[in-house]
Write an enzyme that holds these catalytic residues in place. Structure first.
Site, mmCIF file in Angstrom:
data_model
loop_
_atom_site.group_PDB
_atom_site.id
_atom_site.type_symbol
_atom_site.label_atom_id
_atom_site.label_comp_id
_atom_site.label_asym_id
_atom_site.label_seq_id
_atom_site.Cartn_x
_atom_site.Cartn_y
_atom_site.Cartn_z
ATOM 1 N N LYS A 1 0.813 -1.206 0.000
ATOM 2 C CA LYS A 1 0.000 0.000 0.000
ATOM 3 C C LYS A 1 0.853 1.264 0.000
ATOM 4 O O LYS A 1 2.053 1.239 0.262
ATOM 5 C CB LYS A 1 -0.967 -0.025 1.187
ATOM 6 C CG LYS A 1 -2.154 -0.955 0.950
ATOM 7 C CD LYS A 1 -3.262 -0.739 1.952
ATOM 8 C CE LYS A 1 -4.539 -1.437 1.473
ATOM 9 N NZ LYS A 1 -5.643 -1.280 2.450
ATOM 10 N N ARG B 1 -4.582 -9.853 4.415
ATOM 11 C CA ARG B 1 -4.981 -9.780 3.002
ATOM 12 C C ARG B 1 -3.746 -9.387 2.192
ATOM 13 O O ARG B 1 -3.216 -8.284 2.345
ATOM 14 C CB ARG B 1 -6.105 -8.763 2.833
ATOM 15 C CG ARG B 1 -6.631 -8.647 1.413
ATOM 16 C CD ARG B 1 -7.772 -7.633 1.351
ATOM 17 N NE ARG B 1 -8.309 -7.504 0.003
ATOM 18 C CZ ARG B 1 -7.831 -6.679 -0.920
ATOM 19 N NH1 ARG B 1 -6.806 -5.881 -0.631
ATOM 20 N NH2 ARG B 1 -8.368 -6.629 -2.116
#
Length: 286
Positions: free
Chosen positions: A221, A255
């Site tokens: 991210k 995840r």
């Protein structure tokens, strides 16, 4: 005990959720699993590497071309049915904020609805309750789907995360979602700047202390990229470092894009914490 689909996971059992994007414009894989065969090959590889959950998404999180509910369903529903047929024991999650899509994928065999936009469509929890599916309750800071944060501020970011996620979790249970199938997610990068996401990681133990299983979606991210000043394809090391910290603080579900690497990290942390033994223990015994 966390119960999703046919699977049950103990309190200290780390669980890997593998990302399979059915989008042509995903930020990381750039559409590598948009077509069916590469996507099914990705599922097979992820399961072999230790993923218990497959998270299927039909709309990328960031801004881009509009994707209607009909198109999102076209990308996901048939694929969910095929994964269910080929992998009857895997937990199938679908990353969607739309109740209509949630209904369709649950009909096709999904076990978990991953609501990454924090209950923007309150009917999604009702769908999960109706199908006895699990639900991920995420903090998105009030952001609308597919928007980026702009000058967002919190008096106390973790206090806001707890208020929102616990509130969503309690509402889901009140609607009929099985309590043992509800997770909370701090929503790294969603409605947050990099400092917010770092603080959410540092204080993750406060989420764990609520008793709800905590899911973290950290993989490659922007907060990792900004912290280390690395482009998307060079964020794996930073992601794994953040994963190790999250595991030590008690997160349960991860995840990820890199399944095998994450599996090793969380298993190593679990062994250090005393929750699992070594796979092999020969040293000093021969």
């Amino acid at each position: 005990m966390l119960r999703l689909g046919r699977r049950e996971f103990g309190a200290h059992e780390p669980v890997i959720m593998a990302i399979v994007n059915r989008t042509p414009d995903s930020f990381y894989d750039r559409g590598a699993t948009f077509r069916d065969e590469p996507a099914l090959a990705r599922v097979e590889q992820a399961v072999a590497e230790g993923a218990a959950i497959i998270d299927i998404g039909g709309v990328k999180a960031g801004p881009g071309e509009e994707v209607t509910a009909e198109e999102e369903a076209r990308r996901t529903v048939g694929f969910v049915a095929e994964v269910r047929r080929r992998f009857p024991d895997v937990v199938i999650s679908v990353d969607t904020w739309r109740a209509d899509v949630g209904e369709a994928v649950c009909e096709a065999g999904a076990d978990l609805l991953n609501d990454a936009w924090g209950g923007v469509d309150p009917r999604l929890a009702e769908v999960a309750a109706r199908y006895r599916a699990g639900l991920v309750c995420t903090h998105a800071g009030g952001a609308r789907p597919r928007t980026r944060p702009h000058r967002v501020a919190y008096d106390d970011v973790m206090a806001d995360i707890l208020r929102v996620t616990v509130g969503l979790a309690e509402r889901a249970v009140a609607l009929g979602v099985p309590r043992e199938s509800v997770l909370i997610d701090p929503g790294h990068d969603f409605g947050k700047n990099t400092r917010h996401s770092l603080e959410a990681t540092r204080r993750l133990g406060e989420m764990v202390a609520t008793g709800w299983p905590v899911l973290v979606s950290l993989s490659n991210k922007d907060f990792v990229g900004e912290t280390l000043d690395r482009p998307v394809k060079e964020r794996v090391v930073g992601t794994l470092a953040t994963t190790a910290v999250s595991a030590w603080l008690g997160a349960q579900v991860y995840r990820v894009h890199e399944v095998a690497e994450t599996r090793q990290v969380v298993d190593m942390v679990a062994a250090i914490a005393g929750h699992r033994g070594p796979a092999v223990a020969r040293r000093g015994l021969a």
